[in-house]
Every structure is written in structure tokens, then in C-alpha cells.
Scaffold this active site. Structure first.
Site, PDB file in Angstrom:
ATOM      1  N   ILE A  55      -1.025   8.207  -4.965  1.00  0.00           N
ATOM      2  CA  ILE A  55      -2.221   8.260  -4.117  1.00  0.00           C
ATOM      3  C   ILE A  55      -2.115   7.342  -2.902  1.00  0.00           C
ATOM      4  O   ILE A  55      -3.024   7.300  -2.072  1.00  0.00           O
ATOM      5  CB  ILE A  55      -3.493   7.904  -4.922  1.00  0.00           C
ATOM      6  CG1 ILE A  55      -3.354   6.520  -5.563  1.00  0.00           C
ATOM      7  CG2 ILE A  55      -3.769   8.959  -5.979  1.00  0.00           C
ATOM      8  CD1 ILE A  55      -4.621   6.060  -6.278  1.00  0.00           C
ATOM      9  N   GLY A  56      -1.005   6.634  -2.776  1.00  0.00           N
ATOM     10  CA  GLY A  56      -0.816   5.774  -1.610  1.00  0.00           C
ATOM     11  C   GLY A  56       0.623   5.320  -1.498  1.00  0.00           C
ATOM     12  O   GLY A  56       1.317   5.166  -2.517  1.00  0.00           O
ATOM     13  N   ARG A  57       1.080   5.120  -0.277  1.00  0.00           N
ATOM     14  CA  ARG A  57       2.454   4.656  -0.067  1.00  0.00           C
ATOM     15  C   ARG A  57       2.490   3.764   1.162  1.00  0.00           C
ATOM     16  O   ARG A  57       1.864   4.054   2.176  1.00  0.00           O
ATOM     17  CB  ARG A  57       3.401   5.846   0.103  1.00  0.00           C
ATOM     18  CG  ARG A  57       4.855   5.445   0.298  1.00  0.00           C
ATOM     19  CD  ARG A  57       5.766   6.663   0.324  1.00  0.00           C
ATOM     20  NE  ARG A  57       5.953   7.222  -1.020  1.00  0.00           N
ATOM     21  CZ  ARG A  57       6.027   8.508  -1.290  1.00  0.00           C
ATOM     22  NH1 ARG A  57       5.889   9.395  -0.329  1.00  0.00           N
ATOM     23  NH2 ARG A  57       6.216   8.930  -2.522  1.00  0.00           N
ATOM     24  N   GLY A  58       3.198   2.643   1.052  1.00  0.00           N
ATOM     25  CA  GLY A  58       3.292   1.703   2.164  1.00  0.00           C
ATOM     26  C   GLY A  58       4.712   1.257   2.392  1.00  0.00           C
ATOM     27  O   GLY A  58       5.667   1.827   1.839  1.00  0.00           O
ATOM     28  N   ALA A  59       4.863   0.197   3.198  1.00  0.00           N
ATOM     29  CA  ALA A  59       6.191  -0.281   3.568  1.00  0.00           C
ATOM     30  C   ALA A  59       6.929  -0.893   2.375  1.00  0.00           C
ATOM     31  O   ALA A  59       8.147  -0.870   2.316  1.00  0.00           O
ATOM     32  CB  ALA A  59       6.072  -1.307   4.689  1.00  0.00           C
ATOM     33  N   PHE A  60       6.172  -1.462   1.407  1.00  0.00           N
ATOM     34  CA  PHE A  60       6.807  -2.198   0.320  1.00  0.00           C
ATOM     35  C   PHE A  60       6.762  -1.491  -1.022  1.00  0.00           C
ATOM     36  O   PHE A  60       7.381  -1.943  -1.979  1.00  0.00           O
ATOM     37  CB  PHE A  60       6.138  -3.567   0.167  1.00  0.00           C
ATOM     38  CG  PHE A  60       6.158  -4.376   1.429  1.00  0.00           C
ATOM     39  CD1 PHE A  60       7.283  -4.428   2.230  1.00  0.00           C
ATOM     40  CD2 PHE A  60       5.033  -5.082   1.820  1.00  0.00           C
ATOM     41  CE1 PHE A  60       7.301  -5.178   3.389  1.00  0.00           C
ATOM     42  CE2 PHE A  60       5.039  -5.841   2.973  1.00  0.00           C
ATOM     43  CZ  PHE A  60       6.187  -5.882   3.761  1.00  0.00           C
TER      44      PHE A  60
ATOM     45  N   LYS B 182     -10.061  -2.948   7.238  1.00  0.00           N
ATOM     46  CA  LYS B 182     -10.094  -1.719   8.020  1.00  0.00           C
ATOM     47  C   LYS B 182     -10.601  -0.600   7.107  1.00  0.00           C
ATOM     48  O   LYS B 182     -10.640  -0.773   5.870  1.00  0.00           O
ATOM     49  CB  LYS B 182      -8.707  -1.388   8.574  1.00  0.00           C
ATOM     50  CG  LYS B 182      -7.603  -1.335   7.531  1.00  0.00           C
ATOM     51  CD  LYS B 182      -6.240  -1.178   8.202  1.00  0.00           C
ATOM     52  CE  LYS B 182      -5.117  -1.137   7.169  1.00  0.00           C
ATOM     53  NZ  LYS B 182      -3.784  -1.025   7.790  1.00  0.00           N
TER      54      LYS B 182
ATOM     55  N   ASP C  77      -6.943  -8.141   6.918  1.00  0.00           N
ATOM     56  CA  ASP C  77      -6.541  -6.749   7.147  1.00  0.00           C
ATOM     57  C   ASP C  77      -7.677  -5.802   6.768  1.00  0.00           C
ATOM     58  O   ASP C  77      -7.450  -4.760   6.150  1.00  0.00           O
ATOM     59  CB  ASP C  77      -5.278  -6.429   6.334  1.00  0.00           C
ATOM     60  CG  ASP C  77      -4.612  -5.126   6.788  1.00  0.00           C
ATOM     61  OD1 ASP C  77      -4.785  -4.747   7.963  1.00  0.00           O
ATOM     62  OD2 ASP C  77      -3.934  -4.493   5.969  1.00  0.00           O
TER      63      ASP C  77
ATOM     64  N   GLU D 268       4.290   1.639  -3.537  1.00  0.00           N
ATOM     65  CA  GLU D 268       3.383   2.777  -3.655  1.00  0.00           C
ATOM     66  C   GLU D 268       2.247   2.459  -4.614  1.00  0.00           C
ATOM     67  O   GLU D 268       2.311   1.497  -5.395  1.00  0.00           O
ATOM     68  CB  GLU D 268       4.146   4.007  -4.159  1.00  0.00           C
ATOM     69  CG  GLU D 268       4.700   3.845  -5.569  1.00  0.00           C
ATOM     70  CD  GLU D 268       5.525   5.033  -6.041  1.00  0.00           C
ATOM     71  OE1 GLU D 268       6.052   5.768  -5.174  1.00  0.00           O
ATOM     72  OE2 GLU D 268       5.653   5.219  -7.273  1.00  0.00           O
ATOM     73  N   VAL D 269       1.206   3.258  -4.521  1.00  0.00           N
ATOM     74  CA  VAL D 269       0.089   3.192  -5.468  1.00  0.00           C
ATOM     75  C   VAL D 269       0.038   4.531  -6.182  1.00  0.00           C
ATOM     76  O   VAL D 269       0.056   5.587  -5.549  1.00  0.00           O
ATOM     77  CB  VAL D 269      -1.253   2.911  -4.760  1.00  0.00           C
ATOM     78  CG1 VAL D 269      -2.381   2.854  -5.787  1.00  0.00           C
ATOM     79  CG2 VAL D 269      -1.185   1.612  -3.973  1.00  0.00           C
TER      80      VAL D 269
ATOM     81  N   THR E 112      -2.275   0.283  12.830  1.00  0.00           N
ATOM     82  CA  THR E 112      -3.162   0.240  13.979  1.00  0.00           C
ATOM     83  C   THR E 112      -3.776  -1.143  14.107  1.00  0.00           C
ATOM     84  O   THR E 112      -4.293  -1.691  13.130  1.00  0.00           O
ATOM     85  CB  THR E 112      -4.277   1.298  13.864  1.00  0.00           C
ATOM     86  OG1 THR E 112      -5.246   1.077  14.876  1.00  0.00           O
ATOM     87  CG2 THR E 112      -4.957   1.267  12.503  1.00  0.00           C
TER      88      THR E 112
ATOM     89  N   ASP F   1      -6.608  -3.808  -1.238  1.00  0.00           N
ATOM     90  CA  ASP F   1      -5.382  -4.126  -0.494  1.00  0.00           C
ATOM     91  C   ASP F   1      -5.440  -5.525   0.110  1.00  0.00           C
ATOM     92  O   ASP F   1      -5.755  -5.717   1.282  1.00  0.00           O
ATOM     93  CB  ASP F   1      -5.121  -3.089   0.601  1.00  0.00           C
ATOM     94  CG  ASP F   1      -3.680  -3.174   1.110  1.00  0.00           C
ATOM     95  OD1 ASP F   1      -2.983  -4.140   0.752  1.00  0.00           O
ATOM     96  OD2 ASP F   1      -3.263  -2.280   1.869  1.00  0.00           O
TER      97      ASP F   1
ATOM     98  N   ASN G  77      -8.955   0.340   3.786  1.00  0.00           N
ATOM     99  CA  ASN G  77      -9.013  -0.573   2.652  1.00  0.00           C
ATOM    100  C   ASN G  77     -10.408  -0.682   2.035  1.00  0.00           C
ATOM    101  O   ASN G  77     -10.639  -1.537   1.179  1.00  0.00           O
ATOM    102  CB  ASN G  77      -8.524  -1.966   3.067  1.00  0.00           C
ATOM    103  CG  ASN G  77      -7.064  -1.962   3.466  1.00  0.00           C
ATOM    104  OD1 ASN G  77      -6.299  -1.110   3.028  1.00  0.00           O
ATOM    105  ND2 ASN G  77      -6.664  -2.900   4.304  1.00  0.00           N
TER     106      ASN G  77
END
Length: 498
Positions: A79-84, A198, A196, A86-87, A283, A214, A201
Site C-alpha cells: 500500500i506504499g513504497r518509498g526510497a528506503f 503533508k 514532514d 515499503e508499507v 514536493t 510517517d 501523511n
């Protein structure tokens, strides 16, 4: 020397956690007794309720001894993926409970200098207990990854809601901004800065209530050297000061795109928002000017972010949006020249005033002296802060079942699920590496995990636990009364078989 330092840190954190555990146990007992004393519950039922708490406390002690590993969970949808990392949605095998598993790669954390951020995220989630902060149930590690097991909030994030609705009414926006104020206040009370905040999050639960998530960039306020907010991003903001002409009284904006109307700007923002959210650049639309300029900053930078989010909720796009991140940063730094309210948004004077007082210099920013001054603003005059979580949410997301992920973006599986991994037991500790030494004391188990698990266990598990509870009691009785433990043990198993 690394192992000695790690051992010292482990011992200190272990006994600090044990002392905290004792205090929390006393506090839970005290709170329950006070509630029962002021209620009309019959005395016999009060005794049963206190015994139930004692039973849960015993189960929690067993859970604390259990070495949790990734094999205790069944991996489901991403359900989520980032630079480091995933969720991922996951199911606990024993209880059947559904959680969100955040998985971070250790080597990436070390190579990009994110160790302190990871520790701060885990510590904040373990310390802060608020309706408006995503709940952490477990944290643990294996050879390659760090894991955070958190509550699953199926309502999706505020970014998705804003993309779907374009703008929110002031009534709906007020509900979510008020809940955001309480979320930010709860982490500030524990001396953390989120840094952070936004829409991505701000996550909605099944009932539509909002929770902040997050905390990968959060920092303790007492940290002497706050790292750059954007140190993990591909764009080099390190030299932004030179490129923004911040020392000039009137920067050069000849190359900046000027929108024909606010509608055109809204359409451009919606078209690019999803791409920006999942890019490595991200962003900067919600970052405070003092953070970009690295002049030193504190908790008040989070209130700027909240002001930018409120503006986006009511207008449809952030206040300093541009078609490239560098120009957005320039606009934020020179915010006095660019903060404008389009007439077609039809904001009330109170809403404009609150946004203007959040998007201002640090010395004059609302919230610099605490969240109380934000709560006292006229825009919130009809908000019952103490009842905000109990009241019906302004928006209820569509959710079909506990495994529904329709409110989240779809992600493809990059790699097949890994084979079983080692847990956090003695066998792994004998082979400690520098990666492990950097994350000593990462393991955490929340008492609420017991409350969630008890109701989902079958009768077989429940009976087994009752036997163990009886076993504990008999051994304790044997020690206290100097009875032969072997006789007591045989006596216990005799009645267990019956």
C-alpha cells in the site's frame, strides 16, 4: 569497541524499558480502579474486571519474552513504497489481526545517514499515545530489515481525498485541520518535530477520523544538530540559497510560469501531484522557509506546514505551487510576495486570517507559543476539542472489509516474497554485524497488542493460556510457601488433564 558500546546501550535501554513497564502497569491499574470507583458497576463485577486486567498483564509479560520475527506475519498487498522500503498490508498468523507493516532496509539507512531518524521514528511511536497518531504495535529487526507493525487505516490519505474532491468546504476542512492540530500538539508535547507534515501523511481510519503517520524525518527537539529536512532527496537543495537569490530584495522571476487562472493552476497541480508524491524528489510545497534556508528552526515549522495544507484544502492547490520544485522553494522563501487568496475560493475572513498567521515569519507565527493559541483562533470557535475524536467524522471513506485497499494507490510486486528469515533471538545475536549494532534496542511491543489479540484467539489458545496462568500461579505459590515445586507441578498437570 562497537560491541562494548552496543552492549552498554542495550543494557541501558533494557532497564529503562523495564522501569517504564512497571510504571505503565501501575498506571493502568490505577486508572482502572479510579474508573470503577466512579462507576455503578457491582463489586463482584469490579473484581472480575480487575482480574481480567491482571490476566492481560501476564499475557503481556509473555509477549515481551516472545521473539517476534517476520515469519509471524503473512504478507499481503503493498500500500506504499518509498526510497528506503515499503508499507504492506499483513496478517498476524496467530491472532489473524490485520496490520500495516513498514519495512526498511538497514543498509540503505546506514549508507544515507538515516540511523538517527529511524530511532526517532520508533521512539516517537512508542512514546506518544494519541487518538490522532498512528498506533505502533510491534517493532523488530532481522539481518537485513527493520520492521514497524502499525495499525492499518483503510480510509486512504488526505492527498487522495483532495484529488477526488478538489476542494473541501470550510466545515470539513475545519474538522481535519483541528484533528491535525491535536496530532501535532501530541508530538510537540513529547519534544519531537515532525518536519514532514503533508497530505500524504494524514491518513483516515475506517470511520473517517484522521491520524498523522510517517515519522521518518522527525527529530527530538533537544537534538543539537538537526539534519537537513531534504537530505534523502535526489534534488540537491544544499545549494538552494545561492540559486534562490535570497539576499536580493527582489528575486528574478522572469522564467517562472504565470497561470492564466486559479483553475489552470489547480488542473496542473492535480495532473502532477501523484507523480511528485511517489518520486524521489518529492514536493517541497509544505516546507517552512526557515527550514529551506537552514537558519535554525523548532516546532513552529510544523505549524507552517499545517497552514499550507489548510490553504490547499480550501483552494485546491498549495499556496506556493509552481511547475518545478526549485521555483516553489523560491516562492516559499519570498512568501510575502506570493501568498495570495483567489477570489473564486470565497474564503471567510477567519479562514484567511488563520492561514496568514500560520504562513508567516517565525516570530509572528501562530503556534510558536504552543497549540493553545491556534485552538483559540476564531475560525475554531465552535470546535469541541475534547470531543473531537468521539464525534462523527466529516467524511466517511468507502471501505469493504478489513482487507480493502481501494483507497490506496496500486503497486506492483518488484520481487517475490523472501524466504523465511531469522528472528531476533540468540542465534542471530551471536552473529552481530555493524548493521545490527546500529539498531540495538529497536524491539518494541505495545500492551494494546494483547487487547487486540485476546478477542481473536480461538478457545484452544484461550484454554492453553489459562493453563499457563495456573502454572505461573502454582509455581509462585510454591516459592512463597516453601512447598515442593515438583509436587505442585504434578498436582497442576493432574488437574490440567481432568
Amino acid at each position: 569497541m562497537e560491541r562494548v558500546a552496543a552492549a552498554k546501550q542495550f543494557i541501558e535501554s533494557h532497564y529503562k524499558a523495564q522501569m517504564k513497564l512497571i510504571q505503565e502497569r501501575k498506571q493502568r491499574r490505577s486508572v482502572l480502579e479510579r474508573r470503577l470507583a466512579s462507576s455503578d458497576v457491582p463489586e463482584e463485577e469490579q473484581i472480575n474486571i480487575i482480574k481480567d486486567l491482571e490476566r492481560k498483564e501476564t499475557e503481556y509479560m509473555r509477549l515481551k519474552r516472545h521473539k517476534i520475527c517476520v515469519d509471524d506475519f503473512e504478507n499481503l498487498t503493498i500500500i506504499g513504497r518509498g526510497a528506503f522500503g515499503e508499507v504492506r498490508l499483513c496478517r498476524e498468523r496467530l491472532s489473524g489481526n490485520i496490520y500495516a507493516m513498514k519495512k526498511l532496509k538497514k543498509s540503505e539507512m546506514l549508507s544515507r545517514g538515516q540511523v538517527e531518524h529511524v530511532r526517532a521514528e520508533r521512539n516517537l511511536l512508542a512514546e506518544v499515545d494519541s487518538h490522532f497518531i498512528v498506533k505502533l504495535y510491534y517493532s523488530f529487526q532481522d539481518d537485513e530489515y527493520l520492521y514497524l507493525i502499525m495499525e492499518y487505516l483503510p480510509g486512504g490519505d488526505m492527498m487522495t481525498l483532495l484529488m477526488r474532491e478538489e476542494t473541501l468546504t470550510e466545515t470539513v476542512a475545519k474538522f481535519y485541520v483541528a484533528q491535525s492540530v491535536l496530532a501535532v500538539e501530541s508530538i510537540h508535547k513529547h519534544n519531537y518535530i515532525h518536519r514532514d507534515i503533508k497530505p500524504d501523511n494524514l491518513i483516515l481510519d475506517i470511520n473517517g477520523h484522521m491520524k498523522l503517520s510517517d515519522f521518518g524525518l522527525c527529530k527530538p527537539l533537544d537534538c543539537s544538530n538537526l539534519a537537513a529536512i531534504n537530505q534523502h532527496r535526489a534534488v540537491n537543495y544544499e545549494h538552494l540559497k545561492e540559486s534562490m537569490d535570497v539576499d536580493e530584495s527582489c528575486p528574478n522571476y522572469e522564467h517562472v510560469k504565470h497561470w492564466k487562472s486559479s483553475l489552470e493552476q489547480l488542473q496542473h497541480w492535480q495532473k502532477n501531484r501523484r507523480t511528485l508524491a511517489f518520486s524521489t524528489v518529492g514536493t517541497p510545497d509544505y516546507i517552512a522557509p526557515e527550514v529551506l534556508l537552514k537558519k535554525g528552526y523548532g516546532m513552529e515549522c510544523d505549524w507552517w506546514s499545517l497552514g499550507a495544507i489548510m490553504y490547499e484544502m480550501l483552494v485546491g492547490y498549495p499556496p506556493f505551487y509552481s511547475d518545478d520544485p526549485i521555483t516553489t522553494c523560491r516562492k516559499i522563501v519570498h512568501w510575502k510576495n506570493h501568498l495570495k487568496f483567489p477570489e473564486e475560493a470565497r474564503l471567510t475572513p477567519e479562514a484567511k486570517n488563520l492561514i496568514s498567521r500560520l504562513l508567516s515569519d517565525v516570530d509572528h507565527r501562530l503556534g510558536t507559543n504552543g497549540a493553545a493559541e491556534i485552538k483559540a483562533h476564531p475560525w475554531f470557535k465552535d470546535v469541541e476539542w475534547d470531543k473531537l475524536y468521539e464525534m462523527e467524522a466529516a467524511f466517511k471513506p468507502e471501505v469493504n472489509g478489513e482487507l480493502d485497499t481501494q483507497n490506496f494507490m496500486k503497486f506492483d510486486e518488484v520481487d517475490p516474497p523472501k524466504p523465511t528469515r531469522t528472528g531476533s533471538g540468540m542465534s542471530r545475536k551471536l552473529l552481530l554485524t555493524p548493521k545490527d549494532l546500529s539498531f540495538v534496542g529497536y524491539t518494541y511491543k505495545n500492551f494494546d497488542a494483547i487487547k487486540a489479540a485476546r478477542h481473536s484467539f480461538g478457545m484452544r489458545h484461550f484454554f492453553y493460556k489459562e493453563l499457563l496462568l495456573g502454572f505461573d500461579f502454582l509455581l509462585l505459590h510454591a516459592m512463597l510457601h516453601q512447598t515442593n515445586p515438583l509436587k505442585m507441578l504434578l498436582f497442576f498437570f493432574y488437574f490440567a488433564c481432568i
